[in-house]
Enzyme design. Sequence first.
Site, short mmCIF file in Angstrom:
data_model
loop_
_atom_site.label_atom_id
_atom_site.label_comp_id
_atom_site.label_asym_id
_atom_site.label_seq_id
_atom_site.Cartn_x
_atom_site.Cartn_y
_atom_site.Cartn_z
N GLY A 208 48.11 -0.14 -2.20
CA GLY A 208 48.93 1.05 -1.94
C GLY A 208 48.60 2.20 -2.86
O GLY A 208 49.04 3.32 -2.65
N ALA B 48 40.18 1.07 -12.90
CA ALA B 48 40.04 -0.29 -13.43
C ALA B 48 38.73 -0.90 -12.93
O ALA B 48 38.01 -1.57 -13.68
CB ALA B 48 41.23 -1.15 -13.01
N ASP C 158 42.93 8.29 -16.31
CA ASP C 158 43.02 6.96 -15.68
C ASP C 158 42.05 5.97 -16.31
O ASP C 158 42.46 4.91 -16.80
CB ASP C 158 42.74 7.06 -14.17
CG ASP C 158 43.85 7.77 -13.41
OD1 ASP C 158 44.78 8.28 -14.06
OD2 ASP C 158 43.77 7.82 -12.17
N SER D 51 43.52 1.54 -9.49
CA SER D 51 42.55 0.50 -9.08
C SER D 51 41.11 1.01 -9.15
O SER D 51 40.22 0.26 -9.54
CB SER D 51 42.88 -0.07 -7.71
OG SER D 51 42.96 0.96 -6.77
C1 MEV Z 1 46.17 10.46 -11.36
O1 MEV Z 1 46.42 9.13 -11.80
C2 MEV Z 1 46.56 11.44 -12.42
C3 MEV Z 1 46.38 12.92 -12.04
O2 MEV Z 1 46.89 13.68 -13.15
C4 MEV Z 1 44.92 13.27 -11.79
C5 MEV Z 1 44.07 13.30 -13.04
O3 MEV Z 1 44.60 13.30 -14.16
O4 MEV Z 1 42.84 13.36 -12.87
C6 MEV Z 1 47.19 13.30 -10.82
#
Ligand code: MEV
Length: 298
Positions: free
Chosen positions: A85, A93, A134, A90
């Site tokens: 989802g 990671a 991320d 993911s």
């Molecule tokens: C996505 O997990 C986080 C965002 O701030 C995009 C990014 O930081 O590249 C929406």
Amino acid sequence: MSAVGFAPGKIILLGEHAVVFGHPALAAALPQGVRVELDAAQSFEISGVGVPVDDPRVLVAAREIGAAFGITGARVRVTSELPTGGGLGSSAAFAVALARGVAALAGRVGCEPEIEEAAFIAERLFHGRPSGVDHTTCARGGVVLFRKGPPTRVEQVSVARSLPLVVASTGKARSTATKVAGLARLVEEAPARWEPLVARLGALAEAGAKDVERGAIAALGAKFDEAHALLSECGVSCPELDAIVDVARKAGALGAKLTGAGGGGAAIALAPEPGPVIEAIRAAGFAAHLAWIGSETA
Ligand code: MEV
């Protein structure tokens, strides 16, 4: 020759979207993650679950990561413990796990900066111009306060008291690049209207890091609520995310918000008594589970 690589998924506690504009984000590694098993081969072949192996960008990402370590091919099997989802890192990671596996196949040890760099190449292929929060969170683990560069600044945040976080999935796929581009357009067209709001999201992340360090979870929950309202105003929520947040609060959560890019994906709720919150979210038709953030396993 064979090798394995693992990296945890991530959640953004506070500061998503604002981080793209240079403000801080507070993010944490999840106990669950993505694992890859590699066998040396002439070219890259990817199979398994947890990443869209049919997406041609996955193969391109693997080749780029391979090139960073002088590896031209491997048979890669992917397994993921992350709920489907989206919103839980993911792709990041996978990128970090693959970079770790490829580095191991190349006989490289102690090369975490190169692993992060290679994973960022893959993240750019998947998401356009991501901030890097991320894959950095997936690579470093624990809780981090991240500011994008140059130079990127990453502070590891100590956790006074593990956070009982209910993670819920809308089951609705979304595109990070589209959501990021939508907000960028608003800011460009009317900076006086949107910049203060984006800056406030970043300020909440910075202040939230102090709450995590002090174990002030009621204060952190209140910041979740404020952040969700601001993110909704920015147009990155959706009816499913709003429904989860509403149900979680009514079932006793100290605060709840969308996490990640929004428009689908996942939401989080801070819930010292998680049972009724999980039940209420499930009764509303969404998947939910408890993740302890900052415990030994995260
Ligand atoms: C996505 O997990 C986080 C965002 O701030 C995009 C990014 O930081 O590249 C929406």
